[in-house]
Design an enzyme around this catalytic site. Structure first.
Site, mmCIF file in Angstrom:
data_model
loop_
_atom_site.group_PDB
_atom_site.id
_atom_site.type_symbol
_atom_site.label_atom_id
_atom_site.label_comp_id
_atom_site.label_asym_id
_atom_site.label_seq_id
_atom_site.Cartn_x
_atom_site.Cartn_y
_atom_site.Cartn_z
ATOM 1 N N THR A 1 0.157 -17.877 -21.991
ATOM 2 C CA THR A 1 1.005 -19.067 -21.943
ATOM 3 C C THR A 1 1.134 -19.744 -23.301
ATOM 4 O OG1 THR A 1 -0.833 -20.506 -21.310
ATOM 5 C CG2 THR A 1 0.403 -19.470 -19.517
ATOM 6 N N ASP A 2 2.138 -20.605 -23.391
ATOM 7 C CA ASP A 2 2.353 -21.371 -24.615
ATOM 8 C C ASP A 2 1.861 -22.809 -24.414
ATOM 9 O OD1 ASP A 2 4.292 -22.637 -23.064
ATOM 10 O OD2 ASP A 2 5.977 -21.720 -24.093
ATOM 11 N N LEU A 3 2.196 -23.668 -25.334
ATOM 12 C CA LEU A 3 1.746 -25.056 -25.283
ATOM 13 C C LEU A 3 2.220 -25.784 -24.027
ATOM 14 C CD1 LEU A 3 0.163 -25.972 -27.851
ATOM 15 C CD2 LEU A 3 1.995 -27.622 -28.169
#
Length: 129
Positions: free
Chosen positions: A14-16
């Protein structure tokens, strides 16, 4: 023939924002293609060692419809759309609960030991029919 590979989304995927980083879908579908070929009985390591042939992605056309999130259980579905003597096009959908989140058309070719295009290996073509 449709191949299905379950994948769980890990934190590292996942990203931020907490959604799957867009490039990781390409990793998911690569894993699914590897397992698909393996389940067809094609040993890619042996194919490379004995015949000098490897598979390469020539083209990817991808659509991102909805985000996947941390801890989602996904299914990557792989189906053959078209095959010639030198290439195969597969459709790969990444789904959650039957809903397509990501879809790609991937064109695969076979390359010889010098990096030149060659016919798809007979064992591969046979197992697709």
């Amino acid at each position: 023939m449709t191949h299905r590979l379950p994948i769980r989304v890990y934190y590292e995927d996942t990203d931020l924002a907490g959604i799957v980083y867009y490039a990781n879908y390409l990793k998911f579908i690569e894993r699914a293609r590897t397992e698909w070929v393996r389940e067809m009985g094609v040993d890619q390591s042996r194919l490379k060692a004995e015949e000098g042939v490897v598979f390469a992605v020539r083209r990817v056309e991808a659509d991102y419809m909805q985000p996947a999130k941390f801890d989602d259980e996904l299914i990557v579905e792989t189906t053959v759309e078209m095959m010639t003597g030198v290439r195969v096009v597969v459709k790969q959908d990444v789904m959650r609960d039957g809903v397509v989140l990501f879809s790609a058309l991937v064109t695969l070719v076979a390359l010889g030991s010098e990096g030149q295009p060659v016919r798809l290996p007979a064992v591969f073509r046979r197992n697709l029919h």
